[in-house]
Structures are given as structure tokens and as C-alpha cells.
Design a protein around this motif. Structure first.
Motif, PDB file in Angstrom:
ATOM      1  N   ASP A 121       0.777  -1.252  -0.046  1.00 24.85           N
ATOM      2  CA  ASP A 121      -0.186  -0.039  -0.139  1.00 24.85           C
ATOM      3  C   ASP A 121       0.827   1.272   0.125  1.00 24.85           C
ATOM      4  O   ASP A 121       0.715   2.239  -0.710  1.00 24.85           O
ATOM      5  N   ALA A 122       1.970   1.202   0.845  1.00 24.93           N
ATOM      6  CA  ALA A 122       2.714   2.481   0.802  1.00 24.93           C
ATOM      7  C   ALA A 122       3.553   2.699  -0.205  1.00 24.93           C
ATOM      8  O   ALA A 122       3.469   3.547  -1.044  1.00 24.93           O
ATOM      9  N   VAL A 123       4.155   1.587  -1.083  1.00 22.90           N
ATOM     10  CA  VAL A 123       4.623   1.485  -2.362  1.00 22.90           C
ATOM     11  C   VAL A 123       3.741   2.269  -3.512  1.00 22.90           C
ATOM     12  O   VAL A 123       4.137   2.966  -4.089  1.00 22.90           O
ATOM     13  N   ASN A 124       2.477   1.654  -3.384  1.00 27.00           N
ATOM     14  CA  ASN A 124       1.658   2.044  -4.379  1.00 27.00           C
ATOM     15  C   ASN A 124       1.142   3.650  -3.933  1.00 27.00           C
ATOM     16  O   ASN A 124       0.678   4.099  -5.289  1.00 27.00           O
ATOM     17  N   GLU A 125       1.215   4.021  -2.982  1.00 24.74           N
ATOM     18  CA  GLU A 125       0.838   5.454  -2.727  1.00 24.74           C
ATOM     19  C   GLU A 125       1.951   6.273  -3.163  1.00 24.74           C
ATOM     20  O   GLU A 125       1.824   7.503  -3.659  1.00 24.74           O
ATOM     21  N   LEU A 126       3.362   5.815  -3.068  1.00 25.70           N
ATOM     22  CA  LEU A 126       4.426   6.750  -3.155  1.00 25.70           C
ATOM     23  C   LEU A 126       4.778   6.554  -4.853  1.00 25.70           C
ATOM     24  O   LEU A 126       5.411   7.536  -5.333  1.00 25.70           O
ATOM     25  N   GLN A 127       4.387   5.577  -5.517  1.00 28.83           N
ATOM     26  CA  GLN A 127       4.948   5.457  -6.993  1.00 28.83           C
ATOM     27  C   GLN A 127       4.338   6.404  -7.762  1.00 28.83           C
ATOM     28  O   GLN A 127       5.232   7.154  -8.437  1.00 28.83           O
ATOM     29  N   PRO A 128       2.940   6.964  -7.681  1.00 26.58           N
ATOM     30  CA  PRO A 128       2.626   7.999  -8.415  1.00 26.58           C
ATOM     31  C   PRO A 128       3.364   9.426  -8.218  1.00 26.58           C
ATOM     32  O   PRO A 128       3.351  10.478  -9.015  1.00 26.58           O
ATOM     33  N   LEU A 129       3.582   9.474  -6.983  1.00 21.65           N
ATOM     34  CA  LEU A 129       4.359  10.699  -6.584  1.00 21.65           C
ATOM     35  C   LEU A 129       5.662  10.920  -6.996  1.00 21.65           C
ATOM     36  O   LEU A 129       6.177  11.935  -7.557  1.00 21.65           O
ATOM     37  N   VAL A 130       6.327   9.760  -6.938  1.00 20.06           N
ATOM     38  CA  VAL A 130       7.698   9.663  -7.502  1.00 20.06           C
ATOM     39  C   VAL A 130       7.754   9.943  -8.935  1.00 20.06           C
ATOM     40  O   VAL A 130       8.624  10.497  -9.558  1.00 20.06           O
TER      41      VAL A 130
END
Length: 298
Positions: A121-130
């Protein structure tokens, strides 16, 4: 403010595609020497090699947040892929901002952080930001300081929450929290508003004398002294790491005029704001001069 045309001197965004051969990436190199970095390993394996510390093995999907003082190399195995983003101290100042969460974000950003367990979940939240950060830098026609700062702020918030720090702070606001800890939280929320100490005591449900006794007994400093330390710390940070004018810094810290701010700052530090900025930048003392006692609160 640094113009957006110089954004590539203050931000770094790279997508590292899978490769048939291993690769080595040095984070603190050249213009990136003082950058805060984040590495999102999407697939494959990698190893972080900090100077003087044990190696850390990573397997995607995972995330690592790396402050400038953590001098390290990244060894990506064949087939590994991921994002690397980085930001200068000036971008970090704007990203962290001056809101209630800013102190917690600054402390968080100054420590290495690694995802201890898989958290999709954390990776999925961060991926579009990065991805947005990298895309913004990749298009010279649109690369914007404001957008990069915004992406970095959202990224830091997501990392901070993924690490559980927000939950821990919320627990600290309950009835069992110490008066001193709650006073620290109020200072962070109110220090720019120059509220009287009676407001702090009323919010905490104690008398001003009781608050004074608690702060003096625990830290050897009065509540007003601690509040002024926080203001001075923020002023130092912005003088050292941002291009804002003295008037802009004065306004941002809630002073009624820059002259009053300059008198206050000189009384506390022995330097005028302009002289302090000049000395700090010439001697590169950003890290050694920011410790004004606030971070040692419990």
C-alpha cells in the motif's frame, strides 16, 4: 527564490530501467553532495553500501530514504529497476514548510529510513508521486520549483505515515501525554503567531507558574526561552538554506516588521540576520548551528 530555470541544480529525478549488467550509483556526487535522496526499488534486488556501516540488502518493491549525511553507494543487481529522486536543502526547506507537521517531518527527513517489511500500500501510494517528480524534471518546458517542492512534500508525508510516526504522535496527544510533550506540540503549531504564554497554559490546563516549573525542572529553561529557541532555530534554518529575503523570513515568522525581527535575532545570536547568513554560507556550518536545543525535548 531560485528561478525555475535552475531547478536541475536543486532536484534529481531518474528512472533506472532493468539492465543486463549490475550498476553502481553514488548518491552524494558533484552537485548532489548535499541532497536528500529517495530510492524506490520497483523490481529486483539492490544493496546499499553506507560508509563505515553494514551493507543493507533490498528487494523490490521497497523504499529507502537517505539523508545527505548518509554517504553511500547503491549497487543494483542485473534486472533491477527503480526510481531515484533527490532534492537540495533549499527544496527541502520549501517542501517541509512551516506547518504543525513540519518539525516532525524535518526530524524524520534527517534520519535514514528503510521499509522494514513489505508494504505494498505504501509503495502504491508513493509510486505516482515519485513518477510525477521524475516526469516534472524530464520536461524542460514545465519543470517547476513549486511543483517539485509539492511532490517532495507529499512524498515525505507518505513516508512519515508509512513509518508509523503519525500514529505515535497522535497517541502522544492523549491524556497520558506529559505536559512538556504537549507544550512542544503547541510550540510547533503556534510559534509563528507570537501568542502569550497564558494561551499555552490555558490550552494545557495548567497555570503559567506550573508550566514554568515543569520546563525549568526538566530542561533548565523557561517556557519563553524554549519558545524563543524554536523561533531562532527556524530563522537560522531559513537564512542558511533558503534564498528568501530577511523581510520574507520576518513575515513568515510572524514579526510585525523586519527591524524588530533583526533586533530579536541579534539579541539571541550576536549576529544580524544578514551577517549570520553570510558567515553560515561562507563557513558551511549549516549542520553545526541548527542545534538550538529544541530537538532534545522528550
Amino acid at each position: 527564490m531560485v528561478s525555475d530555470s535552475g531547478i536541475h541544480l536543486h532536484a534529481r529525478g531518474e528512472w533506472r530501467e532493468p539492465s543486463l549488467a549490475p550498476r553502481t550509483i553514488r548518491f552524494q556526487k558533484g552537485v548532489y553532495a548535499q541532497f536528500h535522496h529517495l530510492f524506490l526499488l520497483q523490481t529486483g534486488a539492490a544493496t546499499l553500501v553506507p560508509e563505515g556501516e553494514d551493507h543493507r540488502s533490498l528487494r523490490g518493491p521497497t523504499i529507502a530514504s537517505l539523508p545527505p549525511q548518509l554517504r553511500c553507494e547503491l549497487h543494483m543487481a542485473a534486472g533491477a529497476a527503480g526510481f531515484i529522486i533527490g532534492a537540495s536543502p533549499q527544496i527541502m526547506v520549501d517542501a517541509i514548510g512551516d506547518r504543525a507537521e513540519s518539525y516532525a517531518l524535518r526530524i524524520f527527513s534527517e534520519q535514514p529510513w528503510f521499509m522494514a517489511e513489505p508494504n505494498i500500500d505504501a509503495v502504491n501510494e508513493l509510486q505516482p508521486l515519485v513518477t510525477g517528480f521524475v516526469r516534472e524534471l524530464g520536461d524542460p518546458s514545465r519543470a517547476s520549483w513549486m511543483a517539485i517542492s509539492a511532490y517532495m512534500r507529499l512524498t515525505l508525508m507518505a513516508l512519515w505515515r508509512a513509518g508509523g510516526a503519525e500514529t505515535a504522535e497522535q497517541r502522544g496527544r492523549g491524556g497520558s501525554a506529559s505536559i512538556l510533550q504537549r507544550y512542544r506540540q503547541l510550540v510547533e503549531a503556534w510559534f509563528r503567531h507570537h501568542r502569550p504564554m497564558t494561551d499555552y497554559a490555558r490550552e494545557l490546563g495548567v497555570t503559567t507558574d506550573r508550566l514554568h516549573a515543569i520546563c525549568r525542572g526538566a530542561l533548565g529553561r523557561s517556557p519563553v526561552h524554549l519558545l524563543h529557541e524554536r523561533v531562532v532555530q527556524e530563522a537560522k534554518l531559513r537564512l542558511e538554506r533558503s534564498a528568501r529575503t530577511v523581510q520574507e523570513i520576518s513575515d513568515g515568522l510572524g514579526f510585525r516588521d523586519p527591524t524588530y525581527f533583526s533586533h530579536f535575532f541579534k539579541k539571541k545570536t550576536g549576529f544580524s540576520p544578514a551577517a549570520y547568513r553570510d558567515v553560515a554560507r561562507r563557513s558551511n556550518v549549516a549542520e553545526s548551528t541548527l542545534s538550538s536545543g529544541y530537538a532534545d525535548w522528550p
